[in-house]
Design a protein around this motif. Structure first.
Motif, short mmCIF file in Angstrom:
data_model
loop_
_atom_site.label_atom_id
_atom_site.label_comp_id
_atom_site.label_asym_id
_atom_site.label_seq_id
_atom_site.Cartn_x
_atom_site.Cartn_y
_atom_site.Cartn_z
N SER A 185 0.84 -1.20 0.00
CA SER A 185 0.00 0.00 0.00
C SER A 185 0.87 1.25 0.00
CB SER A 185 -0.91 0.03 1.22
OG SER A 185 -1.82 -1.04 1.17
N CYS A 234 1.07 4.19 -2.75
CA CYS A 234 0.93 5.62 -2.48
C CYS A 234 2.04 6.40 -3.17
CB CYS A 234 0.98 5.90 -0.98
SG CYS A 234 -0.48 5.35 -0.10
N TYR A 255 -2.55 4.82 -5.18
CA TYR A 255 -3.45 5.15 -4.07
C TYR A 255 -3.16 6.59 -3.67
CZ TYR A 255 -4.08 0.10 -3.27
OH TYR A 255 -4.36 -1.22 -3.39
#
Lengths: 352, 270
Positions: free
Chosen positions: B54, B58, B63
């Protein structure tokens, strides 16, 4: 003794047809294309023109569906935009075809990019439905086209068929003259699109098809390239539509319904998705199949007098059957069958 | 577990500054905070579901964290589109190989040059002239990557047909072809045997030393991580529980509890 083809420069390594036998094959095809119209009668010239125009449209659709992976069932609508733009320019503004055809193609590219906007958010079946909307909107505009002043059909003035002031009628019969125009446009289309897919923009299209997330991460602007793919695809749809308009001299919306969109999808599936030559094979197959059937029907009409009444149903059935058989037995299309044949003879007489 | 402000090299190349990421009610990252310095190899470790991937997502713009900033060379990149971030010089590989399966190795690597090339749809279609010159110039860069990764023999093979280890290598190659200043590698050695891992570690060190690229690496093989990285950040349940040199991290009791302890215990049993 040389045991293979060795490239000594990147340019020769990146050539479209790196082997002499491939180049020879192209020369033979070109010579055949040059000789054909001098021997063919108008029936065969008409078929050849139909195939060439369909092939341009199919290559356009393949850019979008086969190479970029964006399903579109609005191709018939884009063909209509090309045909009517060229037609209206010729009727209202008395423009000759050498102006109307390029302008109509570019205008169709813009329309295609506009209707490609949903592709930024939608994928797969959802996008297909959105392009179906494009198809229906365009046809609705044409059938309710009071503002465009279009009746059921549009007849183009013969005078529009001139090249740089020279009337085509002076050069020979319509089918013969248009043969050079349609085949010329097809050859240019083939060269352009083949080059496109060995350079930066085309590779980005294929990257979007194969892995759109990875494409973004290596720096491909999805929004821009999807719209560009729609525009490029529609450009060739517009070209095919405009050529149809000038060749037939009369256009009506019935030629561009969703049936046409599906016919073009069938062409690229049967010919081969993501292949320029496959688009041509598919266009030839889908044009020749009904012609072949009606010739057969004529041949047997002596024994089976009712056959002509059933011919449309037989043609439709054969169309459906062909798609099903290809999907089952050779989903990669005619281009794969041709490759199998070549592979077989490359190793012949050994089996591997 | 020290945050090195000013003690280490002057200016961090990448600053993860209080990044938090929520998926609905699930908190994937909470207030993550660490710096990556130019020319170093930074590892990110942690148990499954700790938020490592994750965090990479980012950084590469897939994301968008709700809080915090990610600064690359001083510029906040949160909210930028992924292709824009790629143009700044950040490349990455994926945990599950995300190559362009139907294209050749060469085409995959040439796509890595996309951001450095200029030719558009018209010059591409006309090809002879500008586009061809550009293709040749960038082919030379790609051939250097091919030489570095020792994949000369497969350059014309279709990627989907290659064995897993080679695909991993090609994916590294595609990222390298971008000539990145920051390279994010998500488990580059997952599923490899020890020989392939050694090769991959060698390639990563080569890239770091010879090309000067900063590397952020997610990896589960502790031996590799401790051997090749300059600094290690440890994530657990979306929180940063340690950040330091391999030795510091190895002896950090929190890390041993959360991650290494269990791992080492399993190792010992084998």
């Amino acid at each position: 003794m040389q045991s293979g083809t060795f490239h000594t420069s990147y340019a020769s390594d990146m050539a479209l047809r790196p082997y002499w036998i491939q180049r020879l094959r192209i020369v033979i095809v070109l010579i055949a294309l040059l000789i054909f119209p001098w021997f063919a009668d108008r029936y065969w010239l008409n078929l050849a023109n139909t195939i060439a125009i369909a092939a341009i449209g199919a290559i356009g659709l393949n850019i979008l569906v086969g190479y970029t992976g964006q399903i579109s069932i609005g191709h018939g609508g884009f063909l209509a935009v090309g045909a009517y733009t060229a037609g209206l320019m010729a009727v209202r503004l008395d423009m000759p075809m050498w102006i109307t055809i390029p302008v109509a193609s570019c205008f169709t590219a813009l329309v295609g990019a506009f209707f490609g906007l949903p592709s930024v958010r939608l994928k797969g079946l959802y996008l297909a439905i959105a392009t179906l909307a494009a198809q229906e909107i365009i046809i609705w505009l044409l059938t309710h086209g009071k503002l465009l002043g279009i009746g059921e059909s549009l007849s183009l003035p013969r005078a529009a068929n001139n090249l740089f002031g020279m009337p085509l009628a002076d050069l020979g019969n319509n089918d013969f003259v248009f043969y050079w125009i349609t085949v010329g446009c097809l050859i240019l289309t083939v060269i352009f699109v083949s080059n496109l897919f060995r350079s930066r923009t085309g590779r980005a299209f294929v990257a979007i098809r194969d892995q759109d997330i990875a494409a973004q991460v290596i720096g491909v602007d999805l929004f821009r390239y999807k719209l560009l793919a729609f525009a490029a695809s529609s450009f060739f749809a517009g070209l095919a539509g405009a050529l149809t308009a000038h060749y037939r001299g009369i256009i009506s919306w019935e030629r561009f319904t969703i049936d046409t969109s599906i016919l073009y999808l069938a062409m690229i599936i049967i010919g081969g998705l993501g292949s320029v030559s496959g688009s041509i094979y598919g266009a030839a197959f889908m044009t020749l199949l009904p012609a072949l059937l009606s010739n057969l029907a004529r041949a047997v009409s002596g024994f089976v007098p009712d056959i002509n009444a059933y011919l449309p149903y037989i043609q439709q059935g054969a169309f459906g059957l062909a798609i099903i058989l290809f999907l089952i037995f050779e989903p990669e299309g005619i281009v794969k069958m041709w490759r199998n044949v070549k592979d077989y003879f490359r190793l012949w007489p050994f089996s591997y | 577990m020290t945050k090195s402000n000013g003690a280490s090299p002057p200016r961090p190349q990448l600053e993860i500054d209080g990044v938090s990421l929520d998926f609905g009610g699930v908190r994937a990252l909470s207030n993550v905070h660490f710096n990556v310095y130019p020319g170093t190899i930074q590892a990110i470790i942690g148990p499954n579901g700790a938020g490592k991937t994750s965090l990479l997502n980012c950084i590469s713009g897939l994301y968008r964290p709700q809080h915090g900033a990610i600064r690359f060379e001083g510029r906040n990149i949160v909210g930028m589109a992924p292709h824009h971030i790629a143009r700044l010089g950040i490349a990455r590989s994926f945990q599950n190989i995300e190559l362009f399966r139907h294209m050749t190795v060469l085409d995959n690597l040439m796509l890595g040059r996309h951001i450095h090339m200029r030719s558009g749809i018209l010059s591409g279609g006309i090809y002879w002239g500008r586009a061809q010159r550009e293709e040749i110039a960038h082919r030379e860069v790609v051939e250097r990557v091919i030489d570095l990764l020792e994949i000369q023999s497969i350059r014309k093979k279709v990627v989907g047909a290659l064995p897993y280890g080679l695909q991993k290598r090609v994916e590294l190659g595609r990222a390298l072809a971008m000539s990145p200043r920051l390279l994010l590698l998500d488990e580059p050695m997952a599923g490899m045997n020890s020989e392939e891992k050694e090769d991959m570690a060698r390639f990563i060190l080569d890239v770091n030393e010879e090309w000067g690229a900063t590397i952020v690496l997610i990896e589960h093989d502790m031996g590799v991580v401790m051997d090749i990285s300059d600094r290690v950040a440890v994530l657990e349940f979306g929180q940063l529980i340690a950040d330091g040199t391999p030795d510091e991290v190895r002896s950090d009791p929190k890390v041993i509890d959360a991650y290494l302890g269990r791992e080492h215990a399993i190792r010992q049993e084998r």
